[in-house]
Design a protein around this motif. Sequence first.
Motif, PDB file in Angstrom:
ATOM      1  N   ALA A 181       0.832  -1.201   0.000  1.00 12.37           N
ATOM      2  CA  ALA A 181       0.000   0.000   0.000  1.00 12.37           C
ATOM      3  C   ALA A 181       0.867   1.252   0.000  1.00 12.37           C
ATOM      4  CB  ALA A 181      -0.935   0.001   1.208  1.00 12.37           C
ATOM      5  N   ASP A 182       1.911   1.233   0.794  1.00 10.00           N
ATOM      6  CA  ASP A 182       2.806   2.387   0.849  1.00 10.00           C
ATOM      7  C   ASP A 182       3.517   2.591  -0.488  1.00 10.00           C
ATOM      8  OD1 ASP A 182       4.254   4.477   2.472  1.00 10.00           O
ATOM      9  OD2 ASP A 182       5.958   3.237   1.861  1.00 10.00           O
ATOM     10  N   ARG A 183       3.998   1.502  -1.073  1.00 11.54           N
ATOM     11  CA  ARG A 183       4.716   1.609  -2.348  1.00 11.54           C
ATOM     12  C   ARG A 183       3.803   2.123  -3.449  1.00 11.54           C
ATOM     13  NH1 ARG A 183       5.160  -1.182  -6.917  1.00 11.54           N
ATOM     14  NH2 ARG A 183       3.813  -2.883  -6.172  1.00 11.54           N
ATOM     15  N   LEU A 184       2.619   1.537  -3.570  1.00 15.64           N
ATOM     16  CA  LEU A 184       1.704   1.944  -4.633  1.00 15.64           C
ATOM     17  C   LEU A 184       1.250   3.386  -4.463  1.00 15.64           C
ATOM     18  CD1 LEU A 184      -0.451  -1.315  -4.857  1.00 15.64           C
ATOM     19  CD2 LEU A 184       1.209  -0.510  -6.550  1.00 15.64           C
ATOM     20  N   TYR A 185       1.071   3.803  -3.227  1.00 15.02           N
ATOM     21  CA  TYR A 185       0.609   5.164  -2.977  1.00 15.02           C
ATOM     22  C   TYR A 185       1.703   6.181  -3.273  1.00 15.02           C
ATOM     23  CZ  TYR A 185      -2.266   8.790  -0.797  1.00 15.02           C
ATOM     24  OH  TYR A 185      -3.030   9.899  -0.574  1.00 15.02           O
ATOM     25  N   ARG A 186       2.937   5.846  -2.912  1.00  7.98           N
ATOM     26  CA  ARG A 186       4.049   6.785  -3.108  1.00  7.98           C
ATOM     27  C   ARG A 186       4.560   6.792  -4.546  1.00  7.98           C
ATOM     28  NH1 ARG A 186       8.388   5.571  -1.430  1.00  7.98           N
ATOM     29  NH2 ARG A 186       8.064   3.479  -0.589  1.00  7.98           N
ATOM     30  N   GLU A 187       4.644   5.599  -5.158  1.00  4.93           N
ATOM     31  CA  GLU A 187       5.306   5.492  -6.448  1.00  4.93           C
ATOM     32  C   GLU A 187       4.376   5.676  -7.634  1.00  4.93           C
ATOM     33  OE1 GLU A 187       7.497   1.862  -6.612  1.00  4.93           O
ATOM     34  OE2 GLU A 187       8.672   2.295  -4.798  1.00  4.93           O
ATOM     35  N   THR A 188       3.081   5.706  -7.398  1.00  2.82           N
ATOM     36  CA  THR A 188       2.127   5.970  -8.471  1.00  2.82           C
ATOM     37  C   THR A 188       1.147   7.044  -8.013  1.00  2.82           C
ATOM     38  OG1 THR A 188       0.243   4.517  -7.911  1.00  2.82           O
ATOM     39  CG2 THR A 188       2.182   3.465  -8.882  1.00  2.82           C
ATOM     40  N   ASP A 189       0.413   7.588  -8.963  1.00  7.85           N
ATOM     41  CA  ASP A 189      -0.657   8.533  -8.612  1.00  7.85           C
ATOM     42  C   ASP A 189      -2.022   7.871  -8.788  1.00  7.85           C
ATOM     43  OD1 ASP A 189      -1.033   8.365 -11.340  1.00  7.85           O
ATOM     44  OD2 ASP A 189      -1.043  10.528 -11.698  1.00  7.85           O
ATOM     45  N   LYS A 190      -2.037   6.536  -8.779  1.00 11.95           N
ATOM     46  CA  LYS A 190      -3.255   5.797  -9.092  1.00 11.95           C
ATOM     47  C   LYS A 190      -4.051   5.451  -7.831  1.00 11.95           C
ATOM     48  CE  LYS A 190      -1.008   3.931 -13.183  1.00 11.95           C
ATOM     49  NZ  LYS A 190      -1.473   5.055 -14.000  1.00 11.95           N
ATOM     50  N   ALA A 191      -5.347   5.285  -7.998  1.00 11.72           N
ATOM     51  CA  ALA A 191      -6.200   4.826  -6.911  1.00 11.72           C
ATOM     52  C   ALA A 191      -5.950   3.346  -6.664  1.00 11.72           C
ATOM     53  CB  ALA A 191      -7.670   5.062  -7.256  1.00 11.72           C
ATOM     54  N   ILE A 192      -6.044   2.921  -5.412  1.00  5.68           N
ATOM     55  CA  ILE A 192      -5.782   1.540  -5.035  1.00  5.68           C
ATOM     56  C   ILE A 192      -7.105   0.829  -4.755  1.00  5.68           C
ATOM     57  CG2 ILE A 192      -4.697   0.011  -3.338  1.00  5.68           C
ATOM     58  CD1 ILE A 192      -2.625   2.221  -2.839  1.00  5.68           C
ATOM     59  N   LEU A 193      -7.326  -0.264  -5.481  1.00  8.24           N
ATOM     60  CA  LEU A 193      -8.448  -1.171  -5.215  1.00  8.24           C
ATOM     61  C   LEU A 193      -7.877  -2.390  -4.516  1.00  8.24           C
ATOM     62  CD1 LEU A 193     -11.350  -2.282  -5.520  1.00  8.24           C
ATOM     63  CD2 LEU A 193     -10.714  -3.070  -7.816  1.00  8.24           C
ATOM     64  N   ALA A 194      -8.289  -2.634  -3.282  1.00 12.83           N
ATOM     65  CA  ALA A 194      -7.714  -3.712  -2.480  1.00 12.83           C
ATOM     66  C   ALA A 194      -8.675  -4.882  -2.348  1.00 12.83           C
ATOM     67  CB  ALA A 194      -7.349  -3.203  -1.082  1.00 12.83           C
ATOM     68  N   ASN A 195      -8.111  -6.074  -2.277  1.00 12.72           N
ATOM     69  CA  ASN A 195      -8.873  -7.281  -1.954  1.00 12.72           C
ATOM     70  C   ASN A 195      -8.118  -7.999  -0.850  1.00 12.72           C
ATOM     71  OD1 ASN A 195     -10.273  -9.653  -1.740  1.00 12.72           O
ATOM     72  ND2 ASN A 195     -10.312 -10.099  -3.928  1.00 12.72           N
ATOM     73  N   PHE A 196      -8.620  -7.894   0.376  1.00 15.15           N
ATOM     74  CA  PHE A 196      -7.955  -8.486   1.530  1.00 15.15           C
ATOM     75  C   PHE A 196      -8.477  -9.888   1.838  1.00 15.15           C
ATOM     76  CE2 PHE A 196      -7.914  -3.809   2.503  1.00 15.15           C
ATOM     77  CZ  PHE A 196      -6.577  -3.625   2.201  1.00 15.15           C
ATOM     78  N   GLY A 197      -9.555 -10.283   1.180  1.00 19.54           N
ATOM     79  CA  GLY A 197     -10.107 -11.623   1.381  1.00 19.54           C
ATOM     80  C   GLY A 197     -10.879 -11.745   2.684  1.00 19.54           C
ATOM     81  N   GLY A 198     -11.640 -12.833   2.777  1.00 18.33           N
ATOM     82  CA  GLY A 198     -12.326 -13.154   4.015  1.00 18.33           C
ATOM     83  C   GLY A 198     -13.701 -12.568   4.188  1.00 18.33           C
TER      84      GLY A 198
END
Length: 420
Positions: A181-198
């Motif tokens: 999450a930290d890498r994607l947020y810092r290294e891109t300007d893209k929105a993050i869609l997460a799937n944590f499962g469960g």
Amino acid sequence: MNSRQRVLAALNHKQPDYVPLDLGASAVTGMHVSSVCQLRQALGLDKPCTPVKVVEPYQMLGEIAPDLMDALGVDVVGLGSPRTMFGFENKDWRPWTLFDGTPVLVPAAFNTDPEPNGDILMYPEGDKSVPPSGRMPKGGYYFDSIVRQGPIDDEKLKPEDNLEEFGPIGDAMLQHYARQADRLYRETDKAILANFGGTAFGDIALVPAPWLKHPKGIRDVEEWYVSTVARFDFVYEVFRRQCEIALANLAKIYDAVGDRVAAVFITGTDFGTQHGPFIGCPAYRKLFAPFHRRVNDWVHEHTHWKTFIHSCGSVVALLPDMVEAGFDILNPVQCSAAGMDPQGLKDRFGDRLTFWGGGVDTQKTLPFGTPDEVRREVQQRIAIFNRGGGFVFNTVHNVQARTPRANLVALYEAVRESRQ
């Protein structure tokens, strides 16, 4: 707007500068690896023999690499488990060739040895000492789950048998989510869609548990559907315990990733057929809605995430209840199913639901139409769904194998033209 701002505007029902685009941020918004290969070649990113990584082997989805994202203007990236549906990790890539001759890269634990009849079997965690859990028929493009259902003795059936895959999240996985999450947020300007499962209650793709070596409980697809009525109390108790585990895990996950995540995939349980829902509204309210509501309420109370439900087919009759249960996003928006008219959906639910998908029909138009037909449908869907925000462009579910290259090009040319 940058990509993140564009998606957040759409999710908050504000008009973005132009339509946000997702490709590959989830296991239901991607593209078959052979079609990824075709698209990359058409865009001049690869030569014909350049292999693409298979990042989701169950559906054989191809990697949407950063250079392809940039070429298309993709606005969303995915955050999920490092493990595949078969329980092994995406690492130590090696070459393999699809039945149609497409060269690809697969993880080390992906079985590439054909059976005598030419089928490819897949094993949980890549362990060939246990029964296989997936099969790709000779000449095929995808894996089917192999049901490993033992005899069911109702006197001995225990909810914990169907809870084996659910448990407290471990430190290693929390650290993975935090780092990514930290890498994607810092290294891109893209929105993050997460799937944590469960949090997917009764997702039929997950019931056979192809990642478990010796699944127990009710694992047969037909038997599970029957059990939602015939063993209602059992299924309800499975969901109740699963929900408690999920809420405890979400609290830990949120501490790890915070509000860097824009949206979270809650469930992929399918409720629709081509002609209508295969569960009545009262049954949905009784068995599923209580747990959907608890998860969505927790997310909305504690985070800024938007919640994402994936359900194929005609679900228009269930949408009021799904909205009531707290879902913010509907995918894949199967407009070809009964009652799923784009304009009608936008008019009735456009102020309460973000439509993530519905951009072009992947059952008929995209694989079998002409490039002009593809272009017109994409233009029409954007004109309807993008009005006032509340739309993230994606096809209706994953782009399938054998989609004509010219149609793939027409699809993304039409998206680009809408942004001019």
